[in-house]
Structures are given as C-alpha cells and as structure tokens.
Design an enzyme around this catalytic site. Structure first.
Site, PDB file in Angstrom:
ATOM      1  N   CYS A  95     -32.870 -23.136  52.580  1.00 44.42           N
ATOM      2  CA  CYS A  95     -34.117 -23.248  53.349  1.00 44.42           C
ATOM      3  C   CYS A  95     -35.288 -22.723  52.520  1.00 44.42           C
ATOM      4  O   CYS A  95     -35.318 -21.554  52.146  1.00 44.42           O
ATOM      5  CB  CYS A  95     -33.979 -22.464  54.650  1.00 44.42           C
ATOM      6  SG  CYS A  95     -35.520 -22.292  55.550  1.00 44.42           S
ATOM      7  N   CYS A  98     -37.194 -19.841  54.264  1.00 42.32           N
ATOM      8  CA  CYS A  98     -36.502 -18.550  54.145  1.00 42.32           C
ATOM      9  C   CYS A  98     -36.678 -17.982  52.738  1.00 42.32           C
ATOM     10  O   CYS A  98     -36.883 -16.774  52.562  1.00 42.32           O
ATOM     11  CB  CYS A  98     -35.009 -18.705  54.442  1.00 42.32           C
ATOM     12  SG  CYS A  98     -34.663 -19.166  56.152  1.00 42.32           S
ATOM     13  N   ASP A 484      -6.641   9.086  10.181  1.00 41.43           N
ATOM     14  CA  ASP A 484      -7.330  10.362  10.136  1.00 41.43           C
ATOM     15  C   ASP A 484      -6.446  11.386  10.851  1.00 41.43           C
ATOM     16  O   ASP A 484      -5.656  11.015  11.729  1.00 41.43           O
ATOM     17  CB  ASP A 484      -8.677  10.229  10.855  1.00 41.43           C
ATOM     18  CG  ASP A 484      -9.445  11.533  10.860  1.00 41.43           C
ATOM     19  OD1 ASP A 484      -9.581  12.133   9.787  1.00 41.43           O
ATOM     20  OD2 ASP A 484      -9.893  11.947  11.942  1.00 41.43           O
ATOM     21  N   ASP A 679     -11.024   8.474  15.025  1.00 40.67           N
ATOM     22  CA  ASP A 679     -11.581   8.783  16.341  1.00 40.67           C
ATOM     23  C   ASP A 679     -12.793   7.922  16.665  1.00 40.67           C
ATOM     24  O   ASP A 679     -13.317   7.987  17.765  1.00 40.67           O
ATOM     25  CB  ASP A 679     -11.936  10.273  16.468  1.00 40.67           C
ATOM     26  CG  ASP A 679     -12.991  10.715  15.448  1.00 40.67           C
ATOM     27  OD1 ASP A 679     -13.659   9.830  14.870  1.00 40.67           O
ATOM     28  OD2 ASP A 679     -13.136  11.916  15.229  1.00 40.67           O
TER      29      ASP A 679
END
Length: 790
Positions: A95, A98, A484, A679
């Site tokens: 619509c 709307c 590591d 890491d």
C-alpha cells in the site's frame, strides 16, 4: 601490492555450474579486472577491480556476459552500507499510502538523516546522523511499521522477495503446468493407437510442452555464441531423435532430463539447507530490558551497554558480560565442545551459545554486526569464494571436455557409415545422439564445489573456521607445522607451580610476603602470585616499596624488609639462598630481613592436549613440527622435548620469527605446505606469510581473523588435527565423485559408441550420475559431527 577495489554481487537464479564457469572465465578476461570468483552454490560473484578501472563500464560488460549465458539471472550488488545506514525488508508492504505514512513518521524521529520506503522492492533504507543511534532508531521504526501495518514482516538480513517474488512463482507454476500437460499427452499417446500423423502431432506437442524452454535457451545461447552447454546437447539429441523417427525416445529423454534436473536442483537446495542449518546461529529476537519491562526486538536494535535477558533453552543473541545469574552453556555449535561450560556473574559470554539452565542477564559488549555470530556467519558465507585447485581444475576440464565430446559425436555419426559399406546412417546417428546426452559434465561441475562447501560447514560445526576451500584442500599437503609456544602449546597463563619454604617460614608466609611485595605490579608473574594467595591484601601494612629493574622488588611489610626477585637480587644484598634448577619455569626467591625464606616456582603450563596434538600430526603425515619461543634455550628445549617437537628455536624477538620462517620455507620438501599456528595478534606477520595461517582461539581478535586463513574457536591445539582429518575426508569425497562420474561417463560413452547403450542409459549417465554425486557430496556436511565422535 596492487591496489584494488573489492565488490560482491548476488546472481539470483544461477544454478548451472557450467554457466558459472563460463561467466567467471569471461569476466576474468575483461580489462580492469584483477580477479573474479563466481560460486554458483551461494550465487555470489566476488570481483577485484584495478583502482583506476572504469567500474561502471566494466559492470555493463559483466551484465552482458551474464545475460548472454543465462538471461534469467538477475545481478544485484551486495551492498556495503555506510556506517549508520541500514536496509530493512518489509514483506507484505503493497500500500503506497501506508508506505507514505511510515516514511513520514520515521523522518520525524530524532537522529534520522534520511529514510526512503519503496513499495515495489518492499524495502526501506534508513540513515542516521550517528551510527551509535542506529539500534535505538531501528527499534522505534519497527514499532511505527507494526503500528501502521501490523501484517508487515520485518527482515534485517535477507530479501523476502527473493523467495516470494510473484513473477518467479508464476513462472514456476507455468513450467510445472506445461510439464504435467506434456507428460499426460505423452502417456495417452503411448497407451492408445492413433494414426501415424496424429501420433506424430501429439508427440510433437508434448515435446514442445516439456522441452520448449530447453530449446529456447539453447537457441538464445547459440545466438550469443555460447554453444556447448547442457541445453544445446539435449536439444540436438532430442531433435535428432525426431529426425530419425524415434519420437517416443525423443520425448522421453527430454521428460526424464527435466525430471532429473528437478531432482538435481532439489538435492542442491537440500544440501545448502543442511549446511545452513549447521550455522543456524542467528537469533530471531532479543529480550531487551527497558526500565522494568522486557521487549522482544531484533538484534540490530540492541546497542552496546544495553541489558538483555537470556532464558533457559535460548541461544545467547549478543556478545556480552553476565551481570546476574548462574548457568551452564552449550558451546557445541560454536567450538565443538561436547561438555557444557559453567558461567556466573562477571563472566564473558559469546553469542551463539545455548543457555542450558539458569536465567541470565547480560550486558551487551558488541553490536550485533561485530559479534561472534556475525563473524562466524560472514566467514562461512564468504569461504566458498576462494576456490581449491581441484575446483579450478574441474572448471578448466569441463571447458575443454564438452566441445571435444561434441566433435567426437559428430565424427561418430558421419565417419562409420562412410567407411563401412551397408552401415545405416540412422543407427550411427542414434548412437551419436546418445553419446551427446552422456557427455554433459554437470556431475563434476556441481558436486566438487558443493563437497568443499559441505566440508567447510562441517569444520565450522567442529569449531574450525576455514576462510576458503583452497585452505581446506591445502591441509591435505602439509610438510611443516610451526607453532608459537605461548598461548598455542602452553596456556599463556602463569601460575604458581610449587613453593619451597626454608628457615622456619611456611608456604602461606611466603605467599603473604610475596603478594604484598607484588601488590603494585601488573606483571603476569605478580598477578599469578596474588591469585595464588587468594586473600585481600591490607595495603596499610606496606610502608615502603621499591622496584629494582632487572632484579626484583624491595619492600617494607609489617615493619620487616622483604626482598623478592631473582638470584641476582639475592647476590646483590649478599643473602645466602638455596638455588632451584627447573628449566621449565621461573624461580622467584624471597628473603625477610635478609634471612632466606624460600622460593616460588612459576610456570606457564603446557596444554593437556599439546603432546597428543604433535603425535596426531605425525600420524597424519606431517613431516616436521617446529616450536618458536622467546623463552630461554633451556626452557624452550625442555618444553619441546616434553611434547615431542622435532625442532625448537628459542630466545626470539617477534621480528625474528619471520626470519626463522623464511629459513624453514627453504627446507620444505616438494610442494608441501608450511603452516604457522599462533595466537593471531603478535604473530600476525608470520600468519600472513605462511601458506596456511591458523589462529588459536582468537574469535575476539580482529587482527587474527584478518591475518589467519583458519581460525580455531577454542584454545585446544588438537583442533588442528581435527581440521586436517576433516580436510582429508572432504578430499576423499571429492575424489570419489570425480572417479565415479568419470568412470560411469567413460563406460557409457563407450557403450553408446558401440550401440550397447540407448538414450535411456544416456540420461542416467547425465542427470542420474549428477544427482548421485550431489547426494554423496552432502556427506561432507556431516564431517564435523563425525570428527566430534572420534
């Protein structure tokens, strides 16, 4: 490195691996293109343009290429919206009045810079003055939309029109209707006795109803210069069957081809859904605490600092910190951990975990776009754009294979009748037509990338996030793994391992004096001592405190002079002490009023599965394992020996790790891969240099995700072994499909050439083999679950 512009596009409607390969090849050949990867499974086209390229002109050429290969494909850019900007899909908005009301009311909200509601695309674009205001504004906008039009369904992630497009539905319905009508006519014609003219007419009508779409696609592609595809092969084969009077077989081949294609699409769709279900982590809603009430909102509407409620049985929707409640979390979908993890107030939690028992209140620490779930979904979604060498080989193979067998079919139809007198041209033409039907390489082009896609999904289920199928395949060819030490082989958390008390002092006395002396230090060793003491320290008892760089600490505690540090500190003040020799740890000596009290041994503990990991790597064929560390030679060598490493390099500065990597790179054997495991933060340079970089338990680190090729969701090094096993199983399924498809096709091609296979067997050799290969590829999805049980 050449500067490039990266863009992603969605190719809605593409489902043919052959077409995808042709489109990708043509795009790569365009001037201004650095790289192009088209994944027909996720319908994603990833393009890298040269920085000075005319992208508008190039995109025009790309659209023409796509249109030439498949006019039904719709290309749209996968928008990378600016910060503070969001697209929302409003399913059911039709619509215009709307839409105007919604747009007008949202424009009046504080902080809204721009808003546009489009009823045609059922989409709203909203932009705010400040990106941090966006979640709150989206929440208010959702309330306005639901108030104006309660039946609208709001989606923040995918276009609902993609699956509910009326045109698409009408087209599918029409196709099914034609197929059903053609099938009914074919059955009637085969069951009843009509005159030859009537029978031919009914067969022709049913053929056009069933295969008209295939014929039109073939003609359109031929007009664009794209001849060798499955549409061309099926069109020539079935039209040829009509030409030699084999009307029933001509219609039947087209009918079973269409049915087989339907099953093939269904199998691929099911496989995609199975893979998607593995990563079905995205929350549908969040229980947001607003004042004293709870409101269900979308994750995008929640801002950092908001409090959310997570009920038992619900998935944690956002990353955050628990502010109230005790529970246990199921992390299996994130990390592959089978055992639940207990959490309490103050603990950090990741989105995607399932709350098993207690009611939790969580303070949000990251917006949804930056959360763990979003990062995982993004990694898995984009993984298939980086193709494995096997995928590239199959694509190249298919490009040359189809024209070769087409020429072979022409030769098969023409040469034998000319060489051997009395041979019927129609018989050899029929054999050539069957030969053509078999030749389509769809089984390989579809099943191979689907298998890698499934393997990546299975790995994700096991807590291993792989950025591309090229890295997954690379895990099958590892020569050297470099690790590591801190945070990878060891826990990276210092702890008090043992205390030796002397001269009448107790262990508790030593911890007390040491904790007081280290009270004002933030060094990890000091923190481990204070943590081991476990009591509140009365700072009023600490009168004086002096740090002695390189030696330790001197402090006045309870009226006594305390000396805490290394052996050099003891020697400095001429304090007789008892040395402790333990190369795997750090020894701290304590003296009170120059009287030796004892020593504390601090260790960075080896992870419980480190030794098992090294053994598993060697079992899987890794030639060499190496550890890098900044620790002393004695300490590093002791740890390396304990877990079974082949070599260790110690006392390294961060930049020296790259130098060691270059040395090891020269020592590799053949084309084996060098893998670095770290890491993901300090080791980013080496992660980037390695053939495959693996980041340990680093989902919270943007640097790790950027630099690494594979991210492990937990700190368990044994996940590396699991990742290699998943890669090997995926590779096995890939080669099963390749061998199965090639062998069946070769056998049927030979049978067709010598007259031992009809078009019925030929259809199985094309569509049937493809469906079976796709079903086999779906087994790769379950790889992660199987690894969990091992």
């Amino acid at each position: 490195m050449e500067k490039v512009i990266h863009k992603e596009y969605i190719l809605e409607g593409i489902c043919c691996g052959n077409c995808a390969a042709k489109i990708e090849k043509s795009i790569k050949a365009l001037h201004g293109i650095v790289s192009a990867d088209l994944d027909f499974i996720t319908q994603t086209l990833c393009i890298s343009f040269k920085i000075d390229a005319d992208t508008t002109s190039i995109m025009g050429q790309i659209r023409e290429i796509i249109k030439c290969n498949d006019a039904n494909v719709v290309i749209r850019e996968k928008m990378q919206l600016a910060e503070g900007k969001k697209e929302i899909y409003l399913q059911g908005l039709c619509c215009t009045v709307c839409a105007g009301k919604i747009e007008s009311r949202i424009k009046k909200l504080n902080g809204v810079k721009y808003v546009s509601v489009d009823t045609i695309s059922q989409k709203m674009t909203i932009e705010t003055d400040n990106e941090h205001q966006l979640p709150g504004i989206l929440r208010q906008a959702s309330e306005i939309i639901q108030e104006v039009e309660p039946d609208i369904q709001i989606s923040y992630t995918t276009d609902p029109l993609k699956n509910d497009n009326k045109k698409c539905c009408q087209k599918v319905f029409l196709k099914k209707s034609f197929l059903a009508a053609g099938t009914i006519l074919y059955v009637i014609n085969m069951s009843l006795q009509f005159t030859q003219a009537v029978s031919f007419s009914v067969f022709l009508i049913s053929y056009l109803l069933i295969g008209g779409e295939v014929i039109l696609r073939a003609l359109r592609n031929i007009s664009k210069g794209h001849i060798f595809d499955e549409n061309f092969l099926m069109a020539i084969a079935t039209i040829g069957a009509f030409a030699i009077g084999e009307y029933p077989e001509g219609v039947a081949v087209m009918l079973f081809y269409q049915i087989g294609e339907g099953f093939q699409r269904l199998a691929v769709s099911r496989s995609k859904k199975n893979i998607a279900s593995l990563m079905n982590l995205r929350p549908d809603f969040v229980n947001l605490k607003i004042n004293n009430s709870i409101q269900k909102v979308s994750p995008e509407e929640v801002a950092v600092g908001d409090s959310i409620l997570v009920k038992p049985g619900e998935r944690i929707p956002m990353d955050g910190r628990i502010t109230n409640g005790i529970s246990s979390l199921d992390l299996s979908a994130l990390t592959g951990e089978s055992l639940p993890r207990d959490v309490k107030s103050g603990d950090e939690v990741m989105s995607g975990a399932i709350n098993k028992s207690g009611l939790l209140t969580v303070e949000v620490s990251k917006e949804f776009g930056e959360s763990t779930v979003s990062k995982i979904l993004s990694l898995v979604e984009n993984a298939s754009s980086k193709k494995a060498p096997t995928e590239n080989f199959i694509t190249t193979f298919a490009r040359y294979y189809t024209p070769v067998v087409t020429v072979a079919a022409v030769v098969l139809a023409i040469i034998p009748p000319l060489i051997w007198a009395g041979e019927s041209f129609n018989i050899w033409l029929y054999r050539a037509l069957a030969f053509l039907v078999v030749s389509c390489p769809c089984a390989l082009v579809i099943s191979v990338p689907l298998t890698f896609f499934g393997g990546i999904g299975g790995a994700s289920r096991n807590g291993v996030l792989v950025k591309g199928s090229n890295y997954l395949e690379g895990l099958n060819h590892i020569d050297t793994i470099i690790m590591d030490k801190t945070g990878t082989v060891t826990k990276g958390v210092f702890s008090v391992h043992s205390i030796i008390a002397q001269n009448g002092f107790s262990e508790q006395d030593i911890l007390y004096y040491a904790s007081c002396a280290e009270k004002y230090s933030n060094h990890p060793i000091a923190e481990s001592i204070i943590r081991a003491f476990g009591k509140t320290i009365d700072t009023a008892q600490i009168v004086a405190h002096e740090d002695i760089a390189g030696y330790g600490v001197k402090a006045s505690i309870d009226g006594k002079t305390v000396y805490l540090g290394n052996s050099k500190l003891m020697k400095m003040y001429a304090i007789p002490y008892r040395p402790v020799y333990d190369v795997t740890g750090i020894t701290i000596y304590l003296a009170v009023d120059k009287k030796f009290a004892g020593s504390i041994l601090i260790k960075d503990e080896i992870k419980p599965d480190s030794r098992k990991t090294i053994q598993g790597l060697k079992t899987l064929g890794v030639r060499k394992t190496v550890m890098l560390t900044g620790d002393t030679k004695a300490s590093g060598e002791a740890i390396a020996k304990e877990i079974g490493m082949d070599a260790v390099y110690t006392e390294l500065l961060p930049q020296q790790k790259v130098e060691i990597f270059e040395v090891l790179e020269k020592e590799r054997q053949g084309n084996g891969k060098i893998v670095f495991v770290g890491d993901g933060v300090n080791d980013a340079p080496v992660l980037a240099r390695a053939d495959i970089g693996i980041a340990m338990g680093a989902m919270g680190s943007d640097a790790a995700i950027e630099a690494a090729d594979i991210v492990l969701m937990t700190d368990e090094p044994f996940k590396i072994v699991s990742a290699i096993r998943i890669a090997k199983r995926t590779q096995a399924i890939v080669w099963q499909n390749i061998i199965f498809a090639v062998v069946i096709k070769i056998v049927l091609l030979i049978f067709a050439a010598v007259g031992m296979a009809t078009m019925w067997e030929a259809v199985f050799g094309d569509v049937g083999v493809t469906v079976l290969a796709v079903l086999n590829a779906m087994r790769a999805v379950r790889t992660g679950s199987m690894m969990e049980m091992q």
